[in-house]
Design a protein around this motif. Structure first.
Motif, PDB file in Angstrom:
ATOM      1  N   ARG A  58       0.827  -1.208   0.000  1.00  0.00           N
ATOM      2  CA  ARG A  58       0.000   0.000   0.000  1.00  0.00           C
ATOM      3  C   ARG A  58       0.861   1.258   0.000  1.00  0.00           C
ATOM      4  NH1 ARG A  58      -2.155   0.625   5.047  1.00  0.00           N
ATOM      5  NH2 ARG A  58      -1.014   2.523   5.315  1.00  0.00           N
ATOM      6  N   ARG A  59       1.912   1.252   0.794  1.00  0.00           N
ATOM      7  CA  ARG A  59       2.787   2.433   0.869  1.00  0.00           C
ATOM      8  C   ARG A  59       3.459   2.717  -0.467  1.00  0.00           C
ATOM      9  NH1 ARG A  59       6.778   2.608   5.460  1.00  0.00           N
ATOM     10  NH2 ARG A  59       6.734   4.804   4.945  1.00  0.00           N
ATOM     11  N   LEU A  60       3.843   1.671  -1.187  1.00  0.00           N
ATOM     12  CA  LEU A  60       4.460   1.861  -2.500  1.00  0.00           C
ATOM     13  C   LEU A  60       3.449   2.417  -3.504  1.00  0.00           C
ATOM     14  CD1 LEU A  60       6.630  -1.362  -2.670  1.00  0.00           C
ATOM     15  CD2 LEU A  60       7.468   0.986  -2.461  1.00  0.00           C
ATOM     16  N   ALA A  61       2.197   2.020  -3.383  1.00  0.00           N
ATOM     17  CA  ALA A  61       1.155   2.500  -4.285  1.00  0.00           C
ATOM     18  C   ALA A  61       0.784   3.952  -3.995  1.00  0.00           C
ATOM     19  CB  ALA A  61      -0.086   1.617  -4.179  1.00  0.00           C
ATOM     20  N   GLU A  62       0.731   4.300  -2.716  1.00  0.00           N
ATOM     21  CA  GLU A  62       0.328   5.658  -2.320  1.00  0.00           C
ATOM     22  C   GLU A  62       1.468   6.651  -2.420  1.00  0.00           C
ATOM     23  OE1 GLU A  62      -1.126   5.039   1.623  1.00  0.00           O
ATOM     24  OE2 GLU A  62      -3.036   4.223   0.916  1.00  0.00           O
ATOM     25  N   ASP A  77       3.950   1.972  -9.979  1.00  0.00           N
ATOM     26  CA  ASP A  77       2.715   1.456 -10.569  1.00  0.00           C
ATOM     27  C   ASP A  77       2.506   0.010 -10.103  1.00  0.00           C
ATOM     28  OD1 ASP A  77       3.938  -0.457 -12.391  1.00  0.00           O
ATOM     29  OD2 ASP A  77       4.345   1.185 -13.775  1.00  0.00           O
ATOM     30  N   PRO A  78       1.323  -0.551 -10.316  1.00  0.00           N
ATOM     31  CA  PRO A  78       1.024  -1.895  -9.790  1.00  0.00           C
ATOM     32  C   PRO A  78       2.006  -2.978 -10.221  1.00  0.00           C
ATOM     33  CG  PRO A  78      -1.005  -0.821 -10.433  1.00  0.00           C
ATOM     34  CD  PRO A  78       0.123   0.078 -10.896  1.00  0.00           C
ATOM     35  N   ASP A  79       2.464  -2.957 -11.470  1.00  0.00           N
ATOM     36  CA  ASP A  79       3.429  -3.969 -11.918  1.00  0.00           C
ATOM     37  C   ASP A  79       4.772  -3.810 -11.210  1.00  0.00           C
ATOM     38  OD1 ASP A  79       1.610  -5.153 -13.668  1.00  0.00           O
ATOM     39  OD2 ASP A  79       2.285  -3.965 -15.388  1.00  0.00           O
ATOM     40  N   GLN A  80       5.208  -2.572 -11.031  1.00  0.00           N
ATOM     41  CA  GLN A  80       6.461  -2.327 -10.312  1.00  0.00           C
ATOM     42  C   GLN A  80       6.347  -2.778  -8.862  1.00  0.00           C
ATOM     43  OE1 GLN A  80       6.576   1.892 -11.198  1.00  0.00           O
ATOM     44  NE2 GLN A  80       8.468   1.617 -12.378  1.00  0.00           N
ATOM     45  N   ILE A  81       5.208  -2.518  -8.252  1.00  0.00           N
ATOM     46  CA  ILE A  81       4.999  -2.937  -6.862  1.00  0.00           C
ATOM     47  C   ILE A  81       5.071  -4.455  -6.752  1.00  0.00           C
ATOM     48  CG2 ILE A  81       3.314  -3.044  -4.976  1.00  0.00           C
ATOM     49  CD1 ILE A  81       2.366  -0.237  -5.997  1.00  0.00           C
TER      50      ILE A  81
END
Length: 93
Positions: A58-62, A77-81
């Motif tokens: 979540r922290r990486l997305a936000e 982005d979601p793929d990078q996360i």
């Protein structure tokens, strides 16, 4: 970007390793054994001892925002996360 031969096992883990090298290696050690270049930055190899690794998703997305000014803010982005999460799992014993 420099890569770690151990991570060649999985393309997702390799992508995660590349992302961590780009965004994190200035301050955090990004392997299992080295000391962090910035002493207040926890080594990636010990993150699983401090909190559940999955909580970083979540922290990486936000967008990572730290309590100290030396931490750059960035958002993945979601793929990078997913790739970073795969890489972090390779660091757990």
């Amino acid at each position: 970007m420099a890569s770690c031969p151990v991570l060649a096992q999985s393309p997702a883990a390799q992508q995660g390793a590349d992302i961590r090298a780009l965004h994190c290696a200035q301050c955090h050690t990004i392997d299992k054994v080295s000391d962090s270049p910035l002493t207040i930055a926890p080594p990636f190899g010990t993150l699983h001892l401090k909190f559940p690794i999955e909580s970083l998703r979540r922290r990486l997305a936000e967008g990572i925002v730290a309590d100290h000014p030396t931490m750059p803010q960035f958002r993945l982005d979601p793929d990078q996360i997913a790739d970073v999460m795969t890489y972090l799992q390779t660091l757990k014993p």
